[in-house]
Design a protein around this motif. Sequence first.
Motif, mmCIF file in Angstrom:
data_model
loop_
_atom_site.group_PDB
_atom_site.id
_atom_site.type_symbol
_atom_site.label_atom_id
_atom_site.label_comp_id
_atom_site.label_asym_id
_atom_site.label_seq_id
_atom_site.Cartn_x
_atom_site.Cartn_y
_atom_site.Cartn_z
ATOM 1 N N SER A 113 -0.884 -4.824 -7.021
ATOM 2 C CA SER A 113 -0.836 -3.595 -6.220
ATOM 3 C C SER A 113 -2.241 -3.097 -5.892
ATOM 4 C CB SER A 113 -0.055 -2.513 -6.972
ATOM 5 O OG SER A 113 1.251 -2.948 -7.277
ATOM 6 N N THR A 120 -3.488 -3.265 -1.902
ATOM 7 C CA THR A 120 -3.722 -1.962 -1.272
ATOM 8 C C THR A 120 -5.203 -1.590 -1.231
ATOM 9 O OG1 THR A 120 -3.380 -0.829 -3.401
ATOM 10 C CG2 THR A 120 -1.457 -1.125 -1.977
ATOM 11 N N TYR A 174 12.946 -0.108 -10.745
ATOM 12 C CA TYR A 174 12.115 0.778 -9.921
ATOM 13 C C TYR A 174 10.755 0.142 -9.650
ATOM 14 C CZ TYR A 174 15.628 4.286 -11.098
ATOM 15 O OH TYR A 174 16.805 4.959 -11.250
ATOM 16 N N PHE A 222 11.172 -2.407 -6.999
ATOM 17 C CA PHE A 222 11.296 -1.807 -5.666
ATOM 18 C C PHE A 222 9.921 -1.460 -5.102
ATOM 19 C CE2 PHE A 222 11.493 2.121 -3.154
ATOM 20 C CZ PHE A 222 12.276 1.692 -2.092
ATOM 21 N N VAL A 223 9.074 -0.852 -5.917
ATOM 22 C CA VAL A 223 7.733 -0.468 -5.457
ATOM 23 C C VAL A 223 6.920 -1.703 -5.075
ATOM 24 C CG1 VAL A 223 5.565 0.628 -6.137
ATOM 25 C CG2 VAL A 223 7.751 1.664 -6.792
ATOM 26 N N SER A 227 8.063 -4.586 -4.160
ATOM 27 C CA SER A 227 8.635 -5.177 -2.947
ATOM 28 C C SER A 227 8.119 -4.474 -1.698
ATOM 29 C CB SER A 227 10.161 -5.094 -3.005
ATOM 30 O OG SER A 227 10.673 -5.815 -4.104
ATOM 31 N N VAL A 228 8.015 -3.150 -1.764
ATOM 32 C CA VAL A 228 7.466 -2.392 -0.636
ATOM 33 C C VAL A 228 6.012 -2.789 -0.385
ATOM 34 C CG1 VAL A 228 6.850 -0.079 0.172
ATOM 35 C CG2 VAL A 228 9.052 -0.460 -0.947
ATOM 36 N N ILE A 229 5.263 -2.992 -1.457
ATOM 37 C CA ILE A 229 3.860 -3.393 -1.314
ATOM 38 C C ILE A 229 3.764 -4.793 -0.713
ATOM 39 C CG2 ILE A 229 1.736 -3.911 -2.595
ATOM 40 C CD1 ILE A 229 2.470 -1.679 -4.514
ATOM 41 N N TRP A 230 4.658 -5.688 -1.104
ATOM 42 C CA TRP A 230 4.706 -7.020 -0.494
ATOM 43 C C TRP A 230 4.973 -6.920 1.005
ATOM 44 C CZ3 TRP A 230 3.366 -11.856 -1.211
ATOM 45 C CH2 TRP A 230 3.134 -12.345 -2.500
ATOM 46 N N ILE A 231 5.954 -6.106 1.379
ATOM 47 C CA ILE A 231 6.264 -5.918 2.803
ATOM 48 C C ILE A 231 5.061 -5.342 3.535
ATOM 49 C CG2 ILE A 231 7.736 -4.656 4.420
ATOM 50 C CD1 ILE A 231 9.950 -4.782 2.316
ATOM 51 N N TYR A 232 4.381 -4.386 2.903
ATOM 52 C CA TYR A 232 3.184 -3.774 3.498
ATOM 53 C C TYR A 232 2.097 -4.817 3.737
ATOM 54 C CZ TYR A 232 -1.359 -1.407 3.214
ATOM 55 O OH TYR A 232 -2.657 -1.009 3.412
#
Length: 270
Positions: free
Chosen positions: A51, A55, A108, A111-112, A114-119
């Motif tokens: 992460s 980011t 949870y 999920f976070v 996964s969102v970072i992967w998509i980002y």
Amino acid sequence: MKFYSKLYEIFKAPILFLLMITIPVVDYEKEKHNWNKILNVLQCMTCPLFSAIVTKGIFAGDDDFNLKTLNGFPVIVLIVLISIVLSGIVWCTSKHDTQPKYHDLFAYMGFVISVIWIYSIANEIVNLLQMLGIVFHISNAILGLTLLAWGNSIGDLIADTVMARQGFPRMGISACFGGPLFNLLLGIGIPFTIGCIRKGGTFHIQFTGIQVILTLFLTLSLLSSLILAPLLKFHLNKKYGLYLIVLYVIFIIFAVLVESGVLNIDVKSL
């Protein structure tokens, strides 16, 4: 297994490996809810590091070679220490044969991540599109209107079509308007809010002729649906669909003409 299937499996193996060691998965249909002590402890190490790197939380500004420090202490070292402590806590408070009581928290975390992967994947796709634009001398606006827009909408097209064919046309139509509305309100609102916070003031955008075309055809499309749908008693036929397709083709043509300079729009006079 055929030859090309083996090549595909070899190609996706490293990708699946990276996803496996960075994304915790809690599955209630599997034994022990998919709990694996060694893997989950490893994920407590990799998730914070992944992460922070993706980011750019460990880098100072836009320089990927200048590490960020906190009172002279490198942030990357602090994240590694936190990861080690977190992994140690999970290792000492869990067993191999049964999942711990806090196992649901990994869902949870998954999920976070996964969102970072998509980002991160979305950022790379945008970078690839910009590279194609530079190589073939195509503007970012045209790339956004064509390749990026088509790639972003193909999933919605398939999902909405499947829902309509399964006997849920109202759900498909609602998704057609709800998805773009979500992108307009949150997809623009959240990034612009973050941009304003980072810049400490107003986020200025460049208003050009392509934005005029976008606004014009978007308004025309919405007004057409607002007027024609009640007139057709909400029985949308093939003629209505053909009209929308023709309207989209005309929009693309006008957008390309404006962006290429063939059609000039004086924005200052508007």
